[in-house]
Design an enzyme around this catalytic site. Sequence first.
Site, PDB file in Angstrom:
ATOM      1  N   THR A 415       0.812  -1.217   0.000  1.00 43.78           N
ATOM      2  CA  THR A 415       0.000   0.000   0.000  1.00 43.78           C
ATOM      3  C   THR A 415       0.851   1.276   0.000  1.00 43.78           C
ATOM      4  O   THR A 415       2.067   1.217   0.161  1.00 43.78           O
ATOM      5  CB  THR A 415      -0.984  -0.046   1.202  1.00 43.78           C
ATOM      6  N   THR A 433      -3.840   1.037  -2.843  1.00 44.45           N
ATOM      7  CA  THR A 433      -3.264  -0.293  -2.591  1.00 44.45           C
ATOM      8  C   THR A 433      -3.516  -1.257  -3.732  1.00 44.45           C
ATOM      9  O   THR A 433      -4.472  -1.091  -4.507  1.00 44.45           O
ATOM     10  CB  THR A 433      -3.891  -0.870  -1.292  1.00 44.45           C
ATOM     11  N   GLU A 452      -6.919  -8.032  -3.485  1.00 44.82           N
ATOM     12  CA  GLU A 452      -7.668  -7.442  -2.358  1.00 44.82           C
ATOM     13  C   GLU A 452      -8.698  -8.389  -1.753  1.00 44.82           C
ATOM     14  O   GLU A 452      -9.068  -8.244  -0.578  1.00 44.82           O
ATOM     15  CB  GLU A 452      -8.361  -6.154  -2.819  1.00 44.82           C
ATOM     16  N   ASP A 455      -8.481  -9.803   1.725  1.00 44.47           N
ATOM     17  CA  ASP A 455      -8.817  -9.035   2.934  1.00 44.47           C
ATOM     18  C   ASP A 455     -10.157  -9.493   3.531  1.00 44.47           C
ATOM     19  O   ASP A 455     -10.528  -9.064   4.629  1.00 44.47           O
ATOM     20  CB  ASP A 455      -8.887  -7.528   2.638  1.00 44.47           C
ATOM     21  N   SER A 479     -11.149  -3.105   5.040  1.00 44.60           N
ATOM     22  CA  SER A 479      -9.807  -2.540   4.929  1.00 44.60           C
ATOM     23  C   SER A 479      -9.365  -1.978   6.277  1.00 44.60           C
ATOM     24  O   SER A 479     -10.178  -1.780   7.183  1.00 44.60           O
ATOM     25  CB  SER A 479      -9.836  -1.408   3.898  1.00 44.60           C
TER      26      SER A 479
HETATM   27  N1  GLY Z   1      -5.116  -4.222   1.863  1.00 43.21           N
HETATM   28  C1  GLY Z   1      -4.808  -3.283   2.845  1.00 43.21           C
HETATM   29  C2  GLY Z   1      -6.016  -2.677   3.439  1.00 43.21           C
HETATM   30  O1  GLY Z   1      -6.959  -2.435   2.724  1.00 43.21           O
HETATM   31  O2  GLY Z   1      -6.066  -2.429   4.607  1.00 43.21           O
END
Ligand code: GLY
Length: 593
Positions: A415, A433, A452, A455, A479
């Site tokens: 990020t 990110t 992503e 996450d 996130s």
């Molecule tokens: N992938 C890092 C965040 O979104 O926190």
Amino acid sequence: MRPVLTFCMIFAAQVALAQEAADTVAPEAATGGEATPLSAEAVAAVTAKAAGQPVVAENWMVAAANPLAVEAGAEILRAGGSAADAMVAVQVVLGLVEPQSSGLGGGAFLVWYDAESGELTTLDGRETAPLAATPRLFQDENGEPRQFFDAVVGGRSVGTPGTPALLEEAHRRWGRTPWPDLFDKGIALAEDGFAVSPRLAGLIEGDADRLSRFPATAAYFLPGGTALAEGDLLKNPEYAATLRTLAEEGAAGFYGGPIAADIVRTVRNAEGNPGVLSGVDLALYQVKERAPVCAEYRAYDVCGMGPPSSGALNVGQILGMLNNHDLAALGAENPEAWRLIGDASRLAFADRGRYMADSDFVPMPTAGLVDPGYLASRAELLGTDAALAEVAPGNPEFDHASNWADDVSIELPSTSHISIVDGQGNVLSMTTTIENGFGSRLMTNGFLLNNELTDFSFKTHSDGVPIANRLEPGKRPRSSMSPTIVMQDGKPVLAIGSPGGSRIIGYVAKSIIAWADWGMDVQQALALPHLVNRFGTYDVEEGTSAADLEEALTGLGFEVNQRDLTSGLHAIEIGDTLRGGADPRREGIALGE
Ligand code: GLY
């Protein structure tokens, strides 16, 4: 007990680190051509950072993770462009020179203060789960969670990118510079080449096995089978072509047409781990405007990105729980201050694991989680003289029944963060990110695709109780990104944010405390060695004076772990002048006039 965190010690260590950064980002000999040299202003900014000084300016300022990207933004601001214009130019160059951290294939959150209206708002450009993604995407045939990197590397983890749409939306709302002009610097650097930075070279070397799995990615980062080295001149004509398409056609040229088709083909044909992203997902992508989440801290309102980020909620909870404690009197060297900060963080993370997710899919007690009364009641738990033996989620006020199980998702640090103030007084704080370093390791049209979706919680339920952050089609993964604007009496006084996975929350909270309570200027606050607690273990920054607190924190009952804590904080303090800071742990600078 040894003395801890003396300022001399802090700065001796950090200046050494920053000096190293100054040496490495200055113009370098490149192989196979001439890399674009840095401007005199950028070199001066590198020197200021190395000396532990903030950069001071009168009119505008930009702080980000790479000097070439910062210069791209500065050119736009110098010519009278807005903070939104400058952000587009910065992001376009970051996607080239720091491709492992953010780019067109990823997502971002943006917080905006509008000088004319005095309003704060946020834009959510988070990646979304494809419509064909099932809640069991990250489970094996027995319903067990996959190993993290088995899920990350390949097409399975790729969510619909949001960054190109976010750039266009920010420019549509707040832009003044003609859209095509914002791509000039990125196109020139991609065609003429840039010197591979030490950080990029080191990360390529460390990830060579994964980067070599897919031909397009291997050809770019490991040409002829050899990892790119620091100072190599790197050109990216495919990225230049993508930028030309964006400049000419806008985001439509990304979400439809040949680039979209290539993204889908790359994801679906990823050898060994194909994904389910489709052209429909890309065509349907939407940026969402959301109200900022604000929490009171001392004389300030600390405002940032609400769900699907846990960032503003958790930063606000940590600070809110500390509101009745005199951290200024305790000082930065006092283990008691870090006991309070560490346990406030643990309590915040307990709420995060229980309640926080994409509130378009999951009812969330958003206001209740930062309600001052609720935080005061949670703060009562801190009235001990040792680390909390047990930490559990609280019961924030909520007008909806909920029954969620706790989740611990894995987020590894990557990020990038951008802070900008323009000549009209608009303020932008954006964290951007592709999730893990080099994202899914899939590359097309000159940019990397995100991972992503990892996450999300890999498990959907715990003992039959659903987990709020479970994967669902069209949902946005939770996130930790915490792009923040701190307000005082309705005016912005600080823009700040950082990369670092879920440690972002601790990095940002600590820096605000250092600035608000411990009287540090913005550069000192970012450089202050980190101590971060999320789930119980106290991470202290190895090789700095923070590690000297290990004995005292262990004595208080914490498990302590010394490790690298590579934040990438970029901040601008807004007062009579603008004062910019850039994290000495990374390659960025602040630049202003
Ligand atoms: N992938 C890092 C965040 O979104 O926190």
